[in-house]
Structures are given as C-alpha cells and as structure tokens.
Enzyme design. Structure first.
Site, mmCIF file in Angstrom:
data_model
loop_
_atom_site.group_PDB
_atom_site.id
_atom_site.type_symbol
_atom_site.label_atom_id
_atom_site.label_comp_id
_atom_site.label_asym_id
_atom_site.label_seq_id
_atom_site.Cartn_x
_atom_site.Cartn_y
_atom_site.Cartn_z
ATOM 1 N N GLY A 140 23.443 -12.685 11.225
ATOM 2 C CA GLY A 140 23.817 -13.069 12.585
ATOM 3 C C GLY A 140 25.209 -13.655 12.659
ATOM 4 O O GLY A 140 25.903 -13.780 11.658
ATOM 5 N N CYS A 412 -19.199 14.665 6.880
ATOM 6 C CA CYS A 412 -18.647 13.726 5.897
ATOM 7 C C CYS A 412 -18.149 12.477 6.620
ATOM 8 O O CYS A 412 -18.538 11.368 6.295
ATOM 9 C CB CYS A 412 -17.525 14.383 5.116
#
Length: 530
Positions: A140, A412
């Site tokens: 920053g 399944c």
C-alpha cells in the site's frame, strides 16, 4: 514466469539476478478491500480483523529458505499509519517509497528509502538483495496500488475481500480479471460482525493490452486458443497459498489411496485400491471446480446433467450428441450379462433421471411417457428452497431399493441434501462408490453444476459443495495414468456463467453454460471398467 528471486526487464521474464539497472524484481500485492475497492478511512484501516492481520504477517514473513527474508514495499503514508512501536515491521525488509528528501525514520535497521516503485524494484534486483530477499510484497497505499496493481511485474494479488458495507475514503484500482484469475478463495469468515474471505489472484496473461489485442471474448468456447494462459508455471506463489488450491483435495486423496489403499477385488474383475469414508469440500462462490491437472470432458458433464434433469433413461439420446460415457453399460452384451435380456439396447432402466423426476412410478421402458407419474423430487427440492429454505428435508435421492434390480447400474452418486444460509445454496452429496480416476472428476463438476443451476433458478448464490464418499477406489489399470496426473501442477479453476434469462430448471440447454478461463493440462486416457 519469474520465481522466488525473479527479475524482469522491459516487461519480460529473465532468470538472471545480475545487478543490471534495467532489471526489476517481480512482486505480489497484499491488500484488504471492500467490494467497491475501498481500502482506508482517515488514514487508517476502517475495520478490525485480527485474523486478517495474522494472515498478513504470515504471508509476508514466511520464507522457504531459513537464511532469507521477504521485502515489503509501501508508501510513506502507509508507513506512518503503522503504530510507532511496530515500525519497522519485524522480520522483513521495509522499503518505504517517498519523494520527500526530508523524510525521517527512527531507525535504519531493516528499512530502505526509495524515490519510486521502479527504483525500489531495481534495488531489490541488485546485490545483495537479489540473494537475501526471497519474495517482494507491495502493501500500500492507494497511490502505490495504482502504480503497481495491473502491470506486468505483479505476479499475484492476495486480497482480503470485505463483503460487509464499510465507508472508505481511499480506494485502490479494480483488479483486471482479464489478466488475473482466482487461484484460491477461503470459505467466508465473520469477525466483529464483518463478513470477509481471503482470495488469491494469479496473473495468467502478460497485460490487458495484449489480451485485448487477441480480441478475447469471455464467452468463447474453452477450446479456443485465445482462452489459453500465457503463464504456465505458478511456483512463484508462497507455499502456504499454493497448497490451498482445492484441486489438491482430489490429488492428495488419489495419492493417499495409491500409497495406503486396501487391495480389493470388484465386480469388473479389474481389481482396486480402496479407502472408505472420505470428504472433499469445494467453494462455488467464485470458482468452478473443474479439474485442471487433466482435461475433463466439460460438454459431457453438461449434457449428462441435462439428460438427468429431463428424466431420460435412454443412452441413445447422449450417443446422438457424441456423448458415449454410458455406452458400456447400455450395450447388448452388458445388459444380457446383468440379466436384462429383454431390455432394448440403450435402455438403462430407472436410473438417476427417472428417480429424480418420477420416484415411485412403475418403470416399463425408455420410450414410455411418465409425465405426472411418481414423485418429482427435483421440483420438490426447488419449491422447498424457494418457500421454506430452512427446511432440513431438502433431499434428492437416486437410491430406490425397489428399482435396483431394473437398473443397468445402481446409482453411485445416490443422495444429495441442500442447505440455504446467507443467501447461498450449498449441497452435500453422498457417493457410495467412487471411481477416482474417471468418475470423480466428472461427479465433482456435475454436482457443482447442479448446485449452481438450482441456486440460479432460486435467485441464490452458490455456496459450498461437499462431496462425501463411501468406497473411494482406484482401478489397478488407472494407477499409472493417475501417477502421471499427480505430476501436473494445478492451474486456476475456471468460472461459470449461466444464461440470466433462464429461470426454469427444465428450460436449460448446453449453450446456456459458459466456462471462462479453463486451460487444463492435456487429456489423460483411462479405460472404463464395466
């Protein structure tokens, strides 16, 4: 792409660390921002998130080599916003950018002053820093992010995404999603009444300008060359971030079964390595979990799911679209082998789609019109989500013991439960039998897509997909191709776009689903055991 001690020259990678003045270090950005890219208020962070501060410290301090440290680059205002007792931030080289000749610091230890971003990156590319600094993080403030965020030297963005509405007076530029793709996103957290998540974006293309020059359309078919990533190696990521890619849930399970699985026989005669009771959890909020370490047949995933939703049990419907995943179980030889000698070839019996849409109806054959017969579980799921989202009985079951003997293959993936919270829809699916090589990559994508579709028609956001597996197995003849797959590094998952005009679960066609950013490794062939 440059790695730990990488440098760039004129926007291109260079493996050298010679201290030439035109070479610059690559870097990664660490930042927390609101949804409108707010990062500060009155020179301070407008939120208190201890977990975010812990993450910041961990990612900027950790190194893979004990003798090295990382550098953090910041503007003068960011430096001054750090409480005096914490300056400089310990365990890291603090690089402060200022054009003020009168700028004063309390101590010179672990602090370097530079007049610009470019001069700082050139300094860090030169000796001694080229050898002692492992990674460079830009932290920053707003002006520094405007200079550093979307330019070629930025390899990754580690973004704490603040989802709560918070007033800010300082902002960063938006991330350019034409050149950055999400690598990992944490499940949402709530701290001090603020909802947030951690997301890492990685660079996949050189620049927005070059991408624009390719005329990339985000809705192009994913096979288009224009969708391919320019960046192929993501080893520049910190290990703590790299290993959080959700594809590793699958890869580690495969590796564990190969190493520790129980040797078992099976109905196909192929033989398996097996483990019992496994779970994987995928975040559907930003990414779509279509595996990248091998190419997954996306069109097949979509067409099969639409086939399920239609209630069809006719494998020929898929065959006519070039989808042959059910051919083995629909063949004359197979049907005769399981005692369904009177069944027409291609007729799978009352499998998934029939149970979803006509549970309890009497099955005759694949040609019969079952409209209005049986119980429509899928419609019931959607109605409950819309009308009673807190219901704990939002269930979709393909397991019907009465009909098992009529099915070419018992289900399944057999049972799914849906859950609504915070405006999000999640799904937990139980799969009794899981072919880790061929089936599971398909099943993950299929139920993720189903969850996204139901969320879409119910005006919700996709949340989590939890995949619970009973018998997770690897066929003996899949071990070698899976070991090949384990050597492939994951790439960013794609994102999914659904036609916003479609709001009826029965109205979708394959063209309503578009993948953005799917650039997998090559297809790996595995033989289906039937």
């Amino acid at each position: 792409m440059p790695s730990d001690s990488s440098v760039i020259s004129n926007g291109h990678s260079n493996g050298s660390v010679n201290p030439l003045p035109n070479l610059q270090r690559t870097y990664q950005v660490v930042v927390a921002a609101t949804q409108d890219w707010g990062i500060g208020k009155d020179g301070k962070l407008p939120w208190r998130l201890p977990t975010d501060l812990k993450f910041f410290k961990e990612i900027t301090m950790k190194t893979s080599e004990p003798g090295k440290k990382n550098a953090i680059v910041m503007g003068r205002k960011t430096w001054e916003s750090i409480p005096l007792e914490y300056r400089p931030l310990s365990g890291r080289l603090n690089v402060v950018l200022t054009r003020s000749g009168s700028f004063d610091i309390a101590t010179a230890e672990n602090v370097v002053i530079c007049g610009s971003m470019s001069s700082a990156l050139e300094l860090l590319a030169a000796s001694p820093y080229s050898l002692s600094i492992e990674k460079v993080f830009v932290i920053g403030g707003g002006q520094i992010f405007r200079e550093a965020l979307n330019v070629p030297g930025c390899e990754a963005i580690h973004l704490t995404e603040i989802q709560s509405s918070i007033e800010c007076d300082t902002f960063m530029p938006p991330v350019d999603f034409t050149i950055f793709r999400p690598w990992y996103s944490s499940f949402p957290k709530v701290e001090n009444n603020i909802r947030y998540s951690f997301t890492t974006y990685v660079r996949v293309r050189s620049s927005a300008a070059e991408s624009a020059g390719q005329n990339i359309d985000p809705l192009l078919d994913n096979n288009s060359e224009s969708m391919k990533f320019e960046v192929k190696d993501f080893s520049f990521l910190p290990k703590m971030i790299s290993e959080r890619h959700e594809e590793y849930l699958y890869l580690k399970l495969v590796q564990d079964i190969i190493a520790e699985g129980t040797t078992k026989g099976d109905r196909t005669g192929t033989g398996t390595l097996s483990k019992f009771g496994c779970q994987m959890r995928f975040n559907l909020r930003g990414n779509f979990p279509l595996l990248t370490t091998k190419k997954v047949f996306w069109r097949g995933v979509v067409e099969e799911l639409l086939w399920f939703i239609s209630g069809s049990t006719n494998a020929k419907v898929l065959q006519e679209k070039g989808i042959h995943i059910w051919d083995g179980n629909a063949s004359r030889e197979y049907l005769d082998g399981v005692g369904l000698t009177e069944r027409e070839e291609g007729d799978l019996g009352p499998v998934y789609g029939f149970q979803w849409r006509h549970f309890g109806a009497r099955y005759t054959d694949m040609h019969h019109d079952y409209s209005g017969q049986g119980f429509d579980q899928l419609l019931d799921v959607i109605n409950k989500i819309k009308r009673n989202p807190d219901d704990r009985r939002i269930i979709l079951s393909a397991w019907n013991p009465v009909d098992l003997k009529l099915m070419a293959l018992p289900p399944c993936h057999m049972f799914a439960q849906f859950y609504v919270a915070h405006g999000e829809l999640s799904c937990q699916m139980y799969q009794r039998s899981a072919d880790m090589g061929l089936g599971i990559p398909f099943n993950i994508a299929s139920y993720a897509l189903l969850t996204c579709m139901i969320a879409h028609v119910c005006d919700l956001i996709p949340g989590d997909f939890i995949h619970v597996i009973g018998d997770a197995h690897i066929y003996r003849n899949h071990v070698r191709p899976l070991q090949e797959q384990l050597h492939n590094q994951p790439k960013p998952f794609p994102t999914l776009k659904i036609n916003p005009k479609k709001k009826d679960i029965d109205s979708f066609v394959a063209a309503d689903f578009k993948l953005i950013g799917y650039d997998p490794h090559q297809k790996i062939d595995m033989k289906l055991s039937v």
